[in-house]
Design a protein around this motif. Sequence first.
Motif, PDB file in Angstrom:
ATOM      1  N   VAL A  72     152.761  25.842 -43.901  1.00  0.00           N
ATOM      2  CA  VAL A  72     151.386  25.714 -44.595  1.00  0.00           C
ATOM      3  C   VAL A  72     151.113  26.822 -45.316  1.00  0.00           C
ATOM      4  CG1 VAL A  72     150.589  24.216 -42.611  1.00  0.00           C
ATOM      5  CG2 VAL A  72     150.252  26.563 -42.340  1.00  0.00           C
ATOM      6  N   PRO A  73     149.907  26.811 -46.093  1.00  0.00           N
ATOM      7  CA  PRO A  73     149.485  28.068 -46.730  1.00  0.00           C
ATOM      8  C   PRO A  73     149.236  29.212 -45.900  1.00  0.00           C
ATOM      9  CG  PRO A  73     148.290  26.131 -47.657  1.00  0.00           C
ATOM     10  CD  PRO A  73     148.923  25.728 -46.365  1.00  0.00           C
ATOM     11  N   VAL A  74     149.277  30.426 -46.276  1.00  0.00           N
ATOM     12  CA  VAL A  74     149.394  31.725 -45.577  1.00  0.00           C
ATOM     13  C   VAL A  74     147.819  31.825 -44.826  1.00  0.00           C
ATOM     14  CG1 VAL A  74     149.260  34.269 -45.821  1.00  0.00           C
ATOM     15  CG2 VAL A  74     151.155  32.651 -46.915  1.00  0.00           C
ATOM     16  N   SER A  99     155.612  33.639 -47.804  1.00  0.00           N
ATOM     17  CA  SER A  99     156.146  34.594 -48.343  1.00  0.00           C
ATOM     18  C   SER A  99     155.695  35.874 -48.260  1.00  0.00           C
ATOM     19  CB  SER A  99     156.289  34.153 -50.063  1.00  0.00           C
ATOM     20  OG  SER A  99     154.914  34.372 -50.614  1.00  0.00           O
ATOM     21  N   CYS A 100     154.702  36.081 -47.286  1.00  0.00           N
ATOM     22  CA  CYS A 100     154.347  37.325 -46.864  1.00  0.00           C
ATOM     23  C   CYS A 100     154.298  37.295 -45.325  1.00  0.00           C
ATOM     24  CB  CYS A 100     152.992  37.817 -47.206  1.00  0.00           C
ATOM     25  SG  CYS A 100     151.791  36.730 -47.040  1.00  0.00           S
ATOM     26  N   HIS A 188     156.123  38.287 -56.114  1.00  0.00           N
ATOM     27  CA  HIS A 188     154.648  38.183 -55.981  1.00  0.00           C
ATOM     28  C   HIS A 188     154.072  38.697 -57.414  1.00  0.00           C
ATOM     29  CE1 HIS A 188     154.698  38.441 -51.472  1.00  0.00           C
ATOM     30  NE2 HIS A 188     155.225  37.233 -52.005  1.00  0.00           N
ATOM     31  N   LEU A 189     154.708  39.949 -57.832  1.00  0.00           N
ATOM     32  CA  LEU A 189     154.191  40.414 -59.308  1.00  0.00           C
ATOM     33  C   LEU A 189     154.759  39.537 -60.277  1.00  0.00           C
ATOM     34  CD1 LEU A 189     152.699  42.857 -60.622  1.00  0.00           C
ATOM     35  CD2 LEU A 189     154.689  44.144 -60.540  1.00  0.00           C
ATOM     36  N   TRP A 234     149.630  30.572 -53.838  1.00  0.00           N
ATOM     37  CA  TRP A 234     149.639  31.806 -54.350  1.00  0.00           C
ATOM     38  C   TRP A 234     148.217  32.499 -54.048  1.00  0.00           C
ATOM     39  CZ3 TRP A 234     153.645  34.632 -55.027  1.00  0.00           C
ATOM     40  CH2 TRP A 234     154.809  33.976 -55.183  1.00  0.00           C
ATOM     41  N   ARG A 235     147.069  32.031 -54.258  1.00  0.00           N
ATOM     42  CA  ARG A 235     145.763  32.614 -53.851  1.00  0.00           C
ATOM     43  C   ARG A 235     145.858  33.187 -52.602  1.00  0.00           C
ATOM     44  NH1 ARG A 235     141.505  28.712 -51.968  1.00  0.00           N
ATOM     45  NH2 ARG A 235     142.913  28.897 -50.052  1.00  0.00           N
TER      46      ARG A 235
END
Length: 302
Positions: A72-74, A99-100, A188-189, A234-235
């Motif tokens: 699910v989203p972070v 991804s974090c 991310h960058l 990504w937000r």
Amino acid sequence: MLPFSRVTIIGLGLIGSSLARAIKAYMPTVRVTGHDASAEVRETATRINLCDDVSDTAGAAVLDADLVILCVPVGVMGDVAADIAVDLPTDAIVSDVGSCKAEILAALQNALPGQTIIPAHPVAGTENSGPEAGFASLFKGRWCILTPPENADAIAVERLSEFWRRLDADVDLMSAQHHDLVLAITSHLPHLIAYTIVGTASDLEDVTRSEVIKYSAGGFRDFTRIAASDPTMWRDVFLANKDAVLEMLQRFSEDLSALQRAIRWNDGDALFNLFTRTRAVRRSIIEEGQDDAAPDFGRTHE
């Protein structure tokens, strides 16, 4: 012996649906239960026979699981973990695919005290989303980074490592903090730059939107592919990993200023040396098997 016999996947988007397909392909005797907050996604998952069972609630999905993977989203990891806390078996391992990692680990530990938690990040994906976008080979030859806490049970870490190896992924271990710094520059960058340059192009007053689309060169097309990734995901990533992203963004800004000076002062040597050094990085990525050397980045031309 299989590392797990009953796996629950919460969130049936690209990664979650790919996991379900990969488990069926590589570990067909493992029972897969899925859940998604969207009723429409659950209906689609049922229609395409994505899982052995699709539950209407997250709690029901984890009742007999020995591995639960949150896809699910972070930003909602902690909330979803809290939702399953009452129904989660005490011996189940809880993991994720975000991804974090540092903020996710803290959120899961807060919501599930005493539970075995081993965060993970399969470094794989596409710009597509949804349960029908997944495919079983998504993780083949890709890295899955596990970031277990310092006191993690070694046997549990090895079980999860073996699970990902059976999906044809390569497994590495590192701390959550180090992972976040590495991914800030490698993932991310680049996404932040892609979103920015596409946004800049769309805002130009002297270039129409139709011209941007019509005359897109290969590099811009690659940026638009990255910028097509899920906005919600990504937000949440940028907000969750903001310290590492801001650190890498500051370093990038300094390097960009140096590049501006080289162009302004006609310093061809500086430009040539930079492009030569970075070209070598691209070749190393191909040599490591993380991409191929197909002409024009694998685009087909009929």
